[in-house]
Design an enzyme around this catalytic site. Structure first.
Site, short mmCIF file in Angstrom:
data_model
loop_
_atom_site.label_atom_id
_atom_site.label_comp_id
_atom_site.label_asym_id
_atom_site.label_seq_id
_atom_site.Cartn_x
_atom_site.Cartn_y
_atom_site.Cartn_z
N GLU A 242 0.81 -1.23 0.00
CA GLU A 242 0.00 0.00 0.00
C GLU A 242 0.84 1.28 0.00
OE1 GLU A 242 -4.14 -0.03 1.46
OE2 GLU A 242 -3.18 0.73 3.27
N LYS B 125 0.29 4.77 1.63
CA LYS B 125 -0.57 5.42 2.62
C LYS B 125 0.24 6.42 3.42
CE LYS B 125 -2.35 2.76 5.93
NZ LYS B 125 -3.32 1.91 6.66
N LYS C 1 -8.01 2.46 -3.19
CA LYS C 1 -8.47 2.27 -1.82
C LYS C 1 -9.27 3.51 -1.43
CE LYS C 1 -7.78 -0.19 2.17
NZ LYS C 1 -6.54 -0.09 2.92
N GLU D 261 -14.64 -5.89 1.32
CA GLU D 261 -14.05 -5.98 2.65
C GLU D 261 -15.12 -6.18 3.72
OE1 GLU D 261 -10.99 -3.04 3.87
OE2 GLU D 261 -12.41 -2.50 5.45
N ASN E 244 -10.95 -7.69 7.13
CA ASN E 244 -10.18 -6.66 7.84
C ASN E 244 -10.08 -7.08 9.30
OD1 ASN E 244 -9.15 -4.32 9.06
ND2 ASN E 244 -10.08 -3.02 7.49
N GLU F 287 -6.48 -8.42 5.66
CA GLU F 287 -6.07 -7.01 5.71
C GLU F 287 -5.90 -6.56 7.15
OE1 GLU F 287 -9.11 -4.70 3.77
OE2 GLU F 287 -9.59 -6.33 2.42
N SER F 288 -4.92 -5.69 7.39
CA SER F 288 -4.63 -5.07 8.68
C SER F 288 -3.90 -6.02 9.63
CB SER F 288 -5.88 -4.54 9.38
OG SER F 288 -6.47 -3.50 8.64
#
Length: 261
Positions: free
Chosen positions: A54, A56, A116, A165, A186, A216-217
């Protein structure tokens, strides 16, 4: 209002303003609008690492992550590292991103690009296509089942991949439909911001095999990936782990080498 409610409230106003400024005909006339897209879901199915890296700059939970890097260097670094795809945050107010980041990434690499964003309107999907994205993100927590169906079908009509998601079993059950390519779990609780890989493990059994499973995360180690692979996960979205370093591409290169060693 929790943070997600605030973001969506602001996003509705932002989208209405953007619609007033740039008509859909202008987006459809973009030189990138009719380009062949790169499929992230196909790339993940055949990958040994499954890394979606990513770009970010900041987030509501972590404030500033890294605002010194330019998108071009990050995109080139990720592509050279051998990641499967790149996620580009385009929300300005909460994440410090923009559509310009997406178009710069597109001009810098051939990776599948995920826009995103907090998608609530077809207009944002047209923007994604016009600015060079290959994949859109839909977030079950902010959409009804009908929203998910109409938005995902619209994205598929534009040859875009769709990553949906979810955060819990309820969101997952309302979301499963043929117009999705990937189901992302997530691991961050939206109310507490606590992160637990158990969320991905618990929901894995409910995701049919025809969808690529993405976690994710909270994925910041090789151990986390090796822990989730037996549950059928083929994709791993990694943001802060690479972006908090001075050279995200170099960090991603080392990370992928360690996975495959």
């Amino acid at each position: 209002m929790n943070i997600l409610d605030k973001i969506v409230f602001d996003k509705r106003k932002e989208v209405e303003l953007r619609k007033a400024l740039i008509p859909t005909s202008q987006l459809e006339a973009s030189v990138l609008f009719n380009r062949p897209t790169h499929s992230l879901s196909k790339a993940l199915r055949t990958s040994s690492s499954g890394i979606i890296a990513e770009h970010k700059r900041r987030s509501p939970s972590k404030a500033e992550i890294n605002s010194k890097l330019n998108v071009q260097d990050v995109a080139v670094g990720y592509e050279n590292a051998g990641v499967c795809g790149m996620s580009v945050l385009t929300d300005g107010k909460y994440f410090g991103g923009s559509l310009d980041d997406l178009i710069i990434a597109r001009s810098s690499c051939q990776l599948p690009l995920l826009r995103k964003e907090f998608v609530i309107d077809e207009y944002q999907i047209l923007e994604a296509k016009a600015y060079g994205a290959d994949v859109i993100l839909l977030i079950a927590a902010i959409l009804t089942k009908d929203n998910i169906k109409s938005l995902s079908e619209f994205a598929k009509s534009l040859q875009l991949d769709v990553l949906l998601e979810v955060h819990n079993e309820e969101e997952l059950h309302k979301s499963i439909m043929p117009s999705l390519d990937m189901l992302g779990v997530n691991n961050r609780d939206l109310k507490t911001f606590n992160v637990s890989l158990e969320t991905s493990k618990l929901l894995s059994d409910f995701i049919p095999d025809e969808f690529v499973k993405v976690s994710e995360s909270g994925i910041s180690s090789i151990e986390a990936i090796k822990e989730l692979q037996p549950y059928g996960y083929k994709g791993f979205l990694i943001g802060e782990n690479f972006m908090k370093t001075d050279n995200p591409g170099k960090s991603a290169t080392q990370f992928i080498k360690n996975i495959n060693s």
